[in-house]
Design a protein around this motif. Structure first.
Motif, short mmCIF file in Angstrom:
data_model
loop_
_atom_site.label_atom_id
_atom_site.label_comp_id
_atom_site.label_asym_id
_atom_site.label_seq_id
_atom_site.Cartn_x
_atom_site.Cartn_y
_atom_site.Cartn_z
N GLU A 91 -9.26 -16.99 -51.81
CA GLU A 91 -10.32 -16.78 -50.81
C GLU A 91 -11.44 -17.80 -50.99
O GLU A 91 -11.97 -18.35 -50.01
CB GLU A 91 -10.88 -15.36 -50.94
CG GLU A 91 -9.91 -14.27 -50.51
CD GLU A 91 -10.41 -12.87 -50.85
OE1 GLU A 91 -11.51 -12.75 -51.41
OE2 GLU A 91 -9.69 -11.90 -50.54
N ARG A 94 -10.53 -21.33 -49.78
CA ARG A 94 -10.57 -21.49 -48.33
C ARG A 94 -11.97 -21.84 -47.84
O ARG A 94 -12.13 -22.39 -46.76
CB ARG A 94 -10.05 -20.23 -47.62
CG ARG A 94 -8.53 -20.14 -47.57
CD ARG A 94 -8.06 -19.15 -46.54
NE ARG A 94 -8.27 -17.78 -46.96
CZ ARG A 94 -7.39 -17.06 -47.66
NH1 ARG A 94 -6.23 -17.60 -48.01
NH2 ARG A 94 -7.65 -15.81 -48.00
N LYS A 95 -12.97 -21.50 -48.64
CA LYS A 95 -14.36 -21.78 -48.27
C LYS A 95 -14.86 -23.11 -48.85
O LYS A 95 -16.04 -23.42 -48.79
CB LYS A 95 -15.27 -20.62 -48.72
CG LYS A 95 -15.02 -19.32 -47.97
CD LYS A 95 -15.29 -19.51 -46.48
CE LYS A 95 -15.05 -18.23 -45.70
NZ LYS A 95 -15.32 -18.44 -44.25
N LEU A 119 -4.79 -23.04 -40.59
CA LEU A 119 -5.06 -21.65 -40.22
C LEU A 119 -3.81 -20.78 -40.27
O LEU A 119 -3.82 -19.63 -39.83
CB LEU A 119 -5.67 -21.61 -38.81
CG LEU A 119 -7.05 -22.26 -38.69
CD1 LEU A 119 -7.40 -22.50 -37.23
CD2 LEU A 119 -8.10 -21.40 -39.37
N HIS A 121 -2.37 -19.18 -42.59
CA HIS A 121 -2.45 -17.91 -43.33
C HIS A 121 -3.70 -17.10 -42.96
O HIS A 121 -4.08 -16.18 -43.68
CB HIS A 121 -2.43 -18.19 -44.83
CG HIS A 121 -1.17 -18.86 -45.30
ND1 HIS A 121 0.05 -18.24 -45.28
CD2 HIS A 121 -0.95 -20.13 -45.76
CE1 HIS A 121 0.99 -19.06 -45.73
NE2 HIS A 121 0.40 -20.22 -46.03
N SER A 122 -4.33 -17.46 -41.86
CA SER A 122 -5.50 -16.70 -41.42
C SER A 122 -5.04 -15.46 -40.65
O SER A 122 -3.85 -15.27 -40.37
CB SER A 122 -6.38 -17.56 -40.52
OG SER A 122 -5.75 -17.77 -39.27
N ASN A 123 -5.99 -14.63 -40.30
CA ASN A 123 -5.68 -13.42 -39.53
C ASN A 123 -5.76 -13.64 -38.02
O ASN A 123 -5.64 -12.70 -37.24
CB ASN A 123 -6.65 -12.28 -39.92
CG ASN A 123 -6.47 -11.86 -41.37
OD1 ASN A 123 -5.35 -11.82 -41.87
ND2 ASN A 123 -7.58 -11.58 -42.05
N LEU A 124 -5.96 -14.89 -37.63
CA LEU A 124 -6.09 -15.20 -36.20
C LEU A 124 -4.74 -15.18 -35.49
O LEU A 124 -3.72 -15.55 -36.08
CB LEU A 124 -6.73 -16.58 -36.02
CG LEU A 124 -8.17 -16.75 -36.50
CD1 LEU A 124 -8.59 -18.20 -36.33
CD2 LEU A 124 -9.11 -15.83 -35.74
N ILE A 129 -5.89 -19.42 -32.77
CA ILE A 129 -5.73 -20.60 -33.64
C ILE A 129 -5.79 -21.87 -32.80
O ILE A 129 -6.44 -22.85 -33.15
CB ILE A 129 -4.40 -20.52 -34.42
CG1 ILE A 129 -4.50 -19.46 -35.51
CG2 ILE A 129 -4.06 -21.89 -35.03
CD1 ILE A 129 -3.22 -19.25 -36.29
N ASN A 169 -11.24 -23.33 -41.88
CA ASN A 169 -11.51 -21.99 -42.42
C ASN A 169 -13.01 -21.73 -42.62
O ASN A 169 -13.39 -20.88 -43.43
CB ASN A 169 -10.77 -21.82 -43.75
CG ASN A 169 -9.27 -21.62 -43.53
OD1 ASN A 169 -8.83 -20.62 -42.98
ND2 ASN A 169 -8.49 -22.60 -43.96
#
Length: 359
Positions: A91, A94-95, A119, A121-124, A129, A169
């Motif tokens: 996490e 990613r930042k 992106l 593995h993002s929740n979008l 995306i 991200n």
């Protein structure tokens, strides 16, 4: 009180190569405040890249403490080792966006696919995306290149794609590890200006790793100079530029410092007359274009013999450096110096031993 984005405390990194111990980073402490563009400079092998890889633990330190945005990611001392969980580390990573010298793009995918890949593995949802990737390409001025492939782009354009991907991200920190080293001068300027724009628009903290001092002069507000795994000098850009203490720093700075000292070596400063004093004058902004020295003779009967002058532009602000011999009686010189200080000019006395020591 300033908030720190990155806090490295007594960080060391040691490798073993062919049964030989290599101290790549030695007991380095570095604090980077939120919103900084912090330049870390040094020659190849100085430990710059190793140090920044510690920030997101791509390189685990041998000892020391790593904090990002107030949270401890890693700590190792005589009492043992502590590290955050793999999930939390992912996490955190990613930042922390990263761009590199060679772009690392996927050649078989289009520009927009390269950005969207970050992106994965993002929740979008796929639609979101795509929308976000388009906005990121707009931010880096590549909207018209979304469907072309990396091989069809210039080096500068490929680095813009890499920057868009690094921002996917919504990072708090962006690390540029020699991000302009493979570019020509024109593209280098454009990428540096883009990084500054992103820093201002998005409030990102930028860590700029480079061996090119011109890159730091253009956009950094703070600087650290590394040599053999250690930070040998640090501070805000203008302070370092106008009053560098270390020889290596002056080598990197070039015009404002190294050339001046080389010029001063030619003068036998110990043979200055009784009514002469060598001083360094530093002035900035609009003062650069004002005829200040002319007024010294007219108003105070003090002659100013210029033996070195230079103007640099740091983060858009012109900085003038003059080494002058002020000639006049003691009272006149003091009045002239008081006048210069009132005009916002920084004045430093230069002594022969200082020139010999720093040459």
């Amino acid at each position: 009180m300033a908030v720190e984005a990155i806090r490295l405390e007594k960080v060391s990194v040691t490798f073993t190569q062919k049964n030989k111990k290599v101290d790549a980073v030695k007991d380095v402490t570095l604090h980077v405040e939120k919103g900084d563009i912090y330049g870390i400079v040094g020659y190849s092998g100085a430990g710059k890249s190793t140090l920044v890889r510690v920030i997101n633990l791509l390189q685990r330190p041998t000892s020391g403490k790593v904090e990002v945005n107030g949270e401890t990611l890693y700590e190792k001392d005589s009492s043992g080792e502590k590290i955050i969980s793999d999930k939390k580390l992912r996490e955190k990573r990613r930042k922390i966006g990263m761009i590199f010298q060679h772009f690392n793009l996927l050649n078989e995918q289009t520009v927009i696919q390269n950005v969207a890949f970050a992106l994965k593995h993002s929740n979008l949802k796929e639609k979101n995306i795509l929308e976000k990737s388009k906005k990121l390409l707009e931010l880096v001025d590549l909207s018209d290149k979304a469907d072309v492939y990396p091989a069809q782009l210039s080096g500068g354009q490929q680095q813009r794609v890499a920057i868009a991907r690094a921002l996917a991200n919504d990072p708090d920190i962006l690390i540029s590890d020699e991000g302009t080293s493979a570019l020509d001068p024109k593209n280098t300027i454009q990428i540096l200006d883009l990084l500054k724009e992103i820093n201002e628009k998005l409030g990102l903290t930028v860590v700029l790793i480079t061996h090119e001092m011109d890159a730091v002069k253009r956009i950094a507000n703070k600087i650290a100079v590394m040599e053999e795994g250690q930070i040998i000098e640090r501070g805000d850009l203008i302070s370092i530029f106008t009053d560098a203490k270390e020889k290596l720093t002056r080598e990197f700075l070039g015009g404002g410092s190294a050339k001046a000292l080389a010029t001063l070596q030619e003068y036998e400063l110990g043979k200055l007359a009784e009514d002469e004093r060598l001083v360094q004058l530093i002035y900035m902004g609009s003062k650069v274009s004002e005829p200040i020295l002319v007024k010294l003779y007219r108003d105070f009967n003090v002659e100013a013999n210029i033996i070195y002058s230079n103007i640099e532009v740091l983060r858009g602000t012109p900085i003038g450096t003059l080494f002058v011999i002020l000639k006049g009686n003691n009272d006149s010189r003091n009045k002239a110096i008081t006048y210069l200080k009132e005009q916002g000019v920084i004045i430093k006395a230069v002594k022969e031993q200082d020139v010999k020591k720093n040459g």
